[in-house]
Scaffold this motif. Structure first.
Motif, PDB file in Angstrom:
ATOM      1  N   LEU A 110      32.660 -61.750 -59.842  1.00  0.00           N
ATOM      2  CA  LEU A 110      31.532 -61.608 -58.923  1.00  0.00           C
ATOM      3  C   LEU A 110      30.346 -62.319 -59.556  1.00  0.00           C
ATOM      4  N   LYS A 111      29.722 -63.249 -58.818  1.00  0.00           N
ATOM      5  CA  LYS A 111      28.538 -63.946 -59.309  1.00  0.00           C
ATOM      6  C   LYS A 111      27.358 -63.614 -58.407  1.00  0.00           C
ATOM      7  N   GLU A 112      26.226 -63.336 -59.022  1.00  0.00           N
ATOM      8  CA  GLU A 112      24.984 -63.114 -58.302  1.00  0.00           C
ATOM      9  C   GLU A 112      23.999 -64.205 -58.698  1.00  0.00           C
ATOM     10  N   ALA A 113      23.470 -64.920 -57.715  1.00  0.00           N
ATOM     11  CA  ALA A 113      22.497 -65.971 -57.986  1.00  0.00           C
ATOM     12  C   ALA A 113      21.154 -65.347 -58.341  1.00  0.00           C
ATOM     13  N   LEU A 114      20.582 -65.744 -59.460  1.00  0.00           N
ATOM     14  CA  LEU A 114      19.309 -65.188 -59.919  1.00  0.00           C
ATOM     15  C   LEU A 114      18.124 -66.085 -59.585  1.00  0.00           C
ATOM     16  N   LEU A 115      18.381 -67.264 -59.032  1.00  0.00           N
ATOM     17  CA  LEU A 115      17.313 -68.202 -58.700  1.00  0.00           C
ATOM     18  C   LEU A 115      17.282 -68.446 -57.191  1.00  0.00           C
ATOM     19  N   PRO A 116      16.125 -68.820 -56.639  1.00  0.00           N
ATOM     20  CA  PRO A 116      16.053 -69.159 -55.215  1.00  0.00           C
ATOM     21  C   PRO A 116      16.974 -70.344 -54.906  1.00  0.00           C
ATOM     22  N   PRO A 117      17.440 -70.467 -53.664  1.00  0.00           N
ATOM     23  CA  PRO A 117      18.329 -71.582 -53.306  1.00  0.00           C
ATOM     24  C   PRO A 117      17.612 -72.916 -53.384  1.00  0.00           C
ATOM     25  N   GLY A 118      18.383 -73.960 -53.639  1.00  0.00           N
ATOM     26  CA  GLY A 118      17.824 -75.306 -53.730  1.00  0.00           C
ATOM     27  C   GLY A 118      18.634 -76.158 -54.682  1.00  0.00           C
ATOM     28  N   LYS A 119      18.271 -77.442 -54.783  1.00  0.00           N
ATOM     29  CA  LYS A 119      19.024 -78.390 -55.596  1.00  0.00           C
ATOM     30  C   LYS A 119      18.348 -78.661 -56.934  1.00  0.00           C
ATOM     31  N   GLY A 120      17.723 -77.653 -57.524  1.00  0.00           N
ATOM     32  CA  GLY A 120      17.115 -77.835 -58.836  1.00  0.00           C
ATOM     33  C   GLY A 120      18.154 -78.106 -59.909  1.00  0.00           C
ATOM     34  N   LEU A 121      17.684 -78.486 -61.088  1.00  0.00           N
ATOM     35  CA  LEU A 121      18.581 -78.832 -62.189  1.00  0.00           C
ATOM     36  C   LEU A 121      19.133 -77.601 -62.897  1.00  0.00           C
ATOM     37  N   LEU A 122      18.505 -76.437 -62.689  1.00  0.00           N
ATOM     38  CA  LEU A 122      18.904 -75.234 -63.412  1.00  0.00           C
ATOM     39  C   LEU A 122      19.610 -74.258 -62.473  1.00  0.00           C
ATOM     40  N   GLU A 123      20.721 -73.699 -62.962  1.00  0.00           N
ATOM     41  CA  GLU A 123      21.417 -72.633 -62.260  1.00  0.00           C
ATOM     42  C   GLU A 123      21.474 -71.423 -63.183  1.00  0.00           C
ATOM     43  N   MET A 124      21.247 -70.215 -62.634  1.00  0.00           N
ATOM     44  CA  MET A 124      21.328 -69.002 -63.440  1.00  0.00           C
ATOM     45  C   MET A 124      21.960 -67.896 -62.615  1.00  0.00           C
ATOM     46  N   TYR A 125      22.925 -67.207 -63.209  1.00  0.00           N
ATOM     47  CA  TYR A 125      23.675 -66.173 -62.516  1.00  0.00           C
ATOM     48  C   TYR A 125      23.818 -64.938 -63.390  1.00  0.00           C
ATOM     49  N   GLU A 126      24.055 -63.795 -62.731  1.00  0.00           N
ATOM     50  CA  GLU A 126      24.617 -62.644 -63.436  1.00  0.00           C
ATOM     51  C   GLU A 126      26.085 -62.600 -63.040  1.00  0.00           C
ATOM     52  N   LEU A 127      26.941 -62.721 -64.026  1.00  0.00           N
ATOM     53  CA  LEU A 127      28.377 -62.841 -63.815  1.00  0.00           C
ATOM     54  C   LEU A 127      29.054 -61.536 -64.201  1.00  0.00           C
ATOM     55  N   ALA A 128      29.868 -60.981 -63.314  1.00  0.00           N
ATOM     56  CA  ALA A 128      30.652 -59.775 -63.608  1.00  0.00           C
ATOM     57  C   ALA A 128      32.126 -60.146 -63.575  1.00  0.00           C
ATOM     58  N   LEU A 129      32.806 -59.905 -64.690  1.00  0.00           N
ATOM     59  CA  LEU A 129      34.234 -60.209 -64.803  1.00  0.00           C
ATOM     60  C   LEU A 129      35.010 -58.907 -64.930  1.00  0.00           C
ATOM     61  N   ASN A 130      35.897 -58.633 -63.986  1.00  0.00           N
ATOM     62  CA  ASN A 130      36.779 -57.486 -64.123  1.00  0.00           C
ATOM     63  C   ASN A 130      37.733 -57.704 -65.288  1.00  0.00           C
ATOM     64  N   PRO A 131      38.335 -56.659 -65.834  1.00  0.00           N
ATOM     65  CA  PRO A 131      39.339 -56.860 -66.883  1.00  0.00           C
ATOM     66  C   PRO A 131      40.397 -57.862 -66.435  1.00  0.00           C
ATOM     67  N   GLY A 132      40.617 -58.887 -67.241  1.00  0.00           N
ATOM     68  CA  GLY A 132      41.545 -59.956 -66.883  1.00  0.00           C
ATOM     69  C   GLY A 132      40.929 -61.058 -66.052  1.00  0.00           C
ATOM     70  N   GLY A 133      39.696 -60.862 -65.556  1.00  0.00           N
ATOM     71  CA  GLY A 133      39.023 -61.895 -64.773  1.00  0.00           C
ATOM     72  C   GLY A 133      38.757 -63.129 -65.616  1.00  0.00           C
ATOM     73  N   ALA A 134      38.798 -64.314 -64.988  1.00  0.00           N
ATOM     74  CA  ALA A 134      38.709 -65.555 -65.749  1.00  0.00           C
ATOM     75  C   ALA A 134      38.100 -66.672 -64.923  1.00  0.00           C
ATOM     76  N   SER A 135      37.662 -67.724 -65.629  1.00  0.00           N
ATOM     77  CA  SER A 135      37.106 -68.909 -64.971  1.00  0.00           C
ATOM     78  C   SER A 135      38.195 -69.740 -64.306  1.00  0.00           C
ATOM     79  N   GLY A 136      39.437 -69.568 -64.719  1.00  0.00           N
ATOM     80  CA  GLY A 136      40.557 -70.330 -64.186  1.00  0.00           C
ATOM     81  C   GLY A 136      41.606 -70.540 -65.259  1.00  0.00           C
ATOM     82  N   THR A 137      42.641 -71.289 -64.913  1.00  0.00           N
ATOM     83  CA  THR A 137      43.738 -71.514 -65.863  1.00  0.00           C
ATOM     84  C   THR A 137      43.585 -72.825 -66.629  1.00  0.00           C
ATOM     85  N   ASP A 138      42.624 -73.647 -66.258  1.00  0.00           N
ATOM     86  CA  ASP A 138      42.402 -74.940 -66.919  1.00  0.00           C
ATOM     87  C   ASP A 138      40.988 -74.995 -67.497  1.00  0.00           C
TER      88      ASP A 138
END
Length: 204
Positions: A110-138
């Motif tokens: 689960l990702k929550e965006a912490l910044l207002p929407p737009g095409k700025g250079l910076l992205e910031m999130y609060e990321l919640a990973l369940n047990p076993g949760g992952a960015s992917g297999t690669d």
């Protein structure tokens, strides 16, 4: 038995609403860019079948796949988040109750965006990973820089083959060009403040 295409889980009918919404966002961005499904797949280094399944809400993407699609479409990952009512969106401030969400149920993320929407250079999130949760297999690898702060739980961060186990209070920063992936090896939800820049040459 779970079915996959290109390593991504196919969605079941009872958990497809978030996948359908994501698919609509991907299709809209692709059409705005004037790209065919095949052209987007080539840009994102994904198979045409995978992009087609994603657009139809028939597969759940990993964070790596969304990052590849964002780079191919020149938008931040936050463009794939749930939309909010216009009057709830401020130009410079995001209230806690107005955070835009991205649920990747089958990836345990689960990702929550912490910044207002737009095409700025910076992205910031609060990321919640369940047990076993992952960015992917690669491994992921692209331009920019990443940094983060572990709020709770445990994060396993693999950087160019080196594994780091991070606990609450630990922080990190690395060039996004370093092959990287992450997951939650613990038995409780891991929560991380995650920061990404779109270009090393233009920090922020």
């Amino acid at each position: 038995m779970e079915h996959t295409v290109d390593g991504e889980a196919l969605a079941r009918p009872d958990e497809g609403e978030d996948d359908r919404r994501l698919g609509e966002a991907i299709r809209l961005l692709r059409r705005r860019a004037g790209l065919t499904i095949g052209a987007l797949a080539e840009r994102a280094q994904l198979s045409t079948a995978m992009v087609s399944l994603l657009e139809r809400g028939r597969a759940t993407p990993s964070l790596r796949t969304l990052r590849l699609l964002g780079l191919a479409l020149d938008v931040p990952v936050s463009y794939f988040f749930e939309a909010r009512e216009e009057d709830a969106v401020a130009r410079y401030v995001v209230r806690r109750g107005n955070r835009r969400l991205l649920r990747l149920t089958r990836s345990g993320v689960l990702k929550e965006a912490l910044l207002p929407p737009g095409k700025g250079l910076l992205e910031m999130y609060e990321l919640a990973l369940n047990p076993g949760g992952a960015s992917g297999t690669d491994f992921m690898q692209h331009e920019g820089e990443k940094a983060g702060y572990v709020l709770a739980g445990r994060l396993r961060l693999t950087l160019d083959g080196v594994v780091e186990l991070l606990d609450p209070g630990d922080t990190f920063r690395f060039p996004s060009s370093v092959p990287h992936m992450f997951d939650n090896p613990g038995e409780e939800v891991a929560r991380v403040i995650w920061i990404t820049t779109r270009s090393c040459a233009s920090p922020g």
